[in-house]
Each structure stands twice: as C-alpha cells, then as structure tokens.
Design an enzyme around this catalytic site. Structure first.
Site, short mmCIF file in Angstrom:
data_model
loop_
_atom_site.label_atom_id
_atom_site.label_comp_id
_atom_site.label_asym_id
_atom_site.label_seq_id
_atom_site.Cartn_x
_atom_site.Cartn_y
_atom_site.Cartn_z
N ASP A 168 0.84 -1.20 0.00
CA ASP A 168 0.00 0.00 0.00
C ASP A 168 0.88 1.25 0.00
OD1 ASP A 168 -1.75 2.15 0.75
OD2 ASP A 168 -3.15 0.68 1.57
N HIS A 195 -3.00 -0.17 -2.30
CA HIS A 195 -4.16 0.55 -1.76
C HIS A 195 -5.33 0.41 -2.74
CE1 HIS A 195 -5.84 3.42 1.08
NE2 HIS A 195 -6.44 4.01 0.06
#
Length: 232
Positions: free
Chosen positions: A171, A202
């Site tokens: 992420d 993400h």
C-alpha cells in the site's frame, strides 16, 4: 426475488441526507453500515453494498459528502482523485460519525433486520469504521486499508467489539510501518485481527481501480464473511 435497492432519506440536525439501501432476497438478515471511500457512494460502492445484500445482509450506505452536494459520484482518474481529496478535507469527521450513527438507527428501523449490525469501511471509510467501533455503535467492525488509523490509536482502548482490519502489503498510502504500529498497539487485544495481503496495493478491493487485486479482494471478502458469520 433478487436483491432490491433504493435511496432513502435520513433526517439530521443539518437537514436531510440520502443513504443507499440494499435488501437481500430473503428480505431479512443482520445489518451492515457500509462506509464509502473518498469517491462518494459511487457505482463501485453501490455494487459492494449489493454484494453484501446478496450474501444475506441488510446494507445501508450513508452519503457522507451530502453537505458539499447530494450523491456526489467520482471516478478514479486524476480529476476524480483531486475532487475526492477536496471533499475529504472539507468533511467534518465528527459530523460524519453523527451521520453514520443516524444511518445505523435507520437500519435498525428496517423491519427485516434480524441480528446485530456491523460496520465495513473502505479507505477513508475504513478509518470511520474504526471510529464507529470505538464509539460503541456497532457489534462488529471491519476496515479495508483504513488510512489514518495509526494516528487515532488514542481510541484503541475503546475497541471492545470484534474488529478485522485488512491491509495491502504494498500500500503506497499506508506504509507497513503504520500497520506495524497498529498491530503493536492491539497486540494484547483479543478482539482485533489484522490481515496483510501480499502484493496488494491501496484500493485492492476495488475492481474499478488499476490497483485492483482479484486474489486479495477474494480472500478479503471470504475472510470478512467468515468473520461476520462468527462474530455477528
């Protein structure tokens, strides 16, 4: 009968706001308050609500950006991102939590609600799902790549319901150091479970985004349904 959906209106101290409601074909089941990303209650979030309704849950999705404009829907291109960040920054977190509380009350008024209520939030909504649990408003809480949870760990002792947090290993918005900080803070809290998905960015759950990771999304959805089945 398949899943049925509609927009409902909820009264608040600041006026009426909308919420997307998805009802399973059985017309009854436990409840979920689904909390949006920074892109509004868009096509993706509505499809997620419908998926959980197909799984047997009554789902309500409050429109948290309504004070800036009703039913704002954004895409994941550069312009969408820019507007989404503006809307997030303009959102009063306390008022958003108040709206979520009202949405939960509206869900509890549904005649088909049969069981407890969980919160599930994505991105910005992940943080709000965490805060919803800390506020004692739900029986179970789930977060997907909740940004900023690492900065709200002063609320950690208020988490007294089962909480499942999903994070992507890669992420770019939530570094692993932040996830480790969260994990360390909840190390001795048996209510809290954290799952990190390899090679996931993400937004890995969102099929409308370039960062969509089918395997991670499928595993997270399965883990979520198991968690809800066990805890709700």
């Amino acid at each position: 009968m398949s899943v049925t959906t509609q927009w409902i209106e909820i009264d608040s101290a600041d006026g009426k706001f909308g919420a997307y409601l998805a009802i399973p074909h059985t017309q009854k089941g436990p409840g979920i308050v689904l909390i949006q990303e920074i892109f509004g209650v868009n096509e993706h979030i509505r499809s997620v609500a419908e998926q959980y309704a197909a799984d047997g849950y009554l789902v309500v999705v409050p429109d948290l950006f309504w004070r800036s404009g009703a039913r704002i829907e954004l895409t994941y291109d550069e312009a969408g991102w820019k507007r989404a960040v503006e809307l997030m920054n303009a959102t009063d977190i306390t008022k958003a939590q108040d709206d979520i509380k009202l949405a939960i009350a509206a869900l509890k008024d549904q005649p088909g609600l049969d069981g407890g209520v969980a919160s599930i939030g994505y991105c910005f909504g992940g943080l709000l799902s965490y805060l919803t649990a800390a506020n004692g408003l739900v029986d179970v809480a789930i977060t997907y790549y909740g940004g900023g949870i690492q900065d709200q760990l002063d609320r950690a002792d208020e988490i007294t319901v089962p909480l499942l947090m999903h994070f992507g290993e890669e992420d770019s918005h939530i570094p692993l150091e932040a996830v480790e900080k969260i994990a360390e803070r909840f190390e001795n809290n048996d209510f809290v479970e954290i799952v990190i998905y390899p090679q996931a960015e993400h937004g890995f759950n969102c099929s409308h985004r370039d960062s969509y990771n089918q395997r991670a999304a499928a595993e997270a959805h399965g883990n979520t349904l198991i968690f809800l089945g066990q805890e709700l």
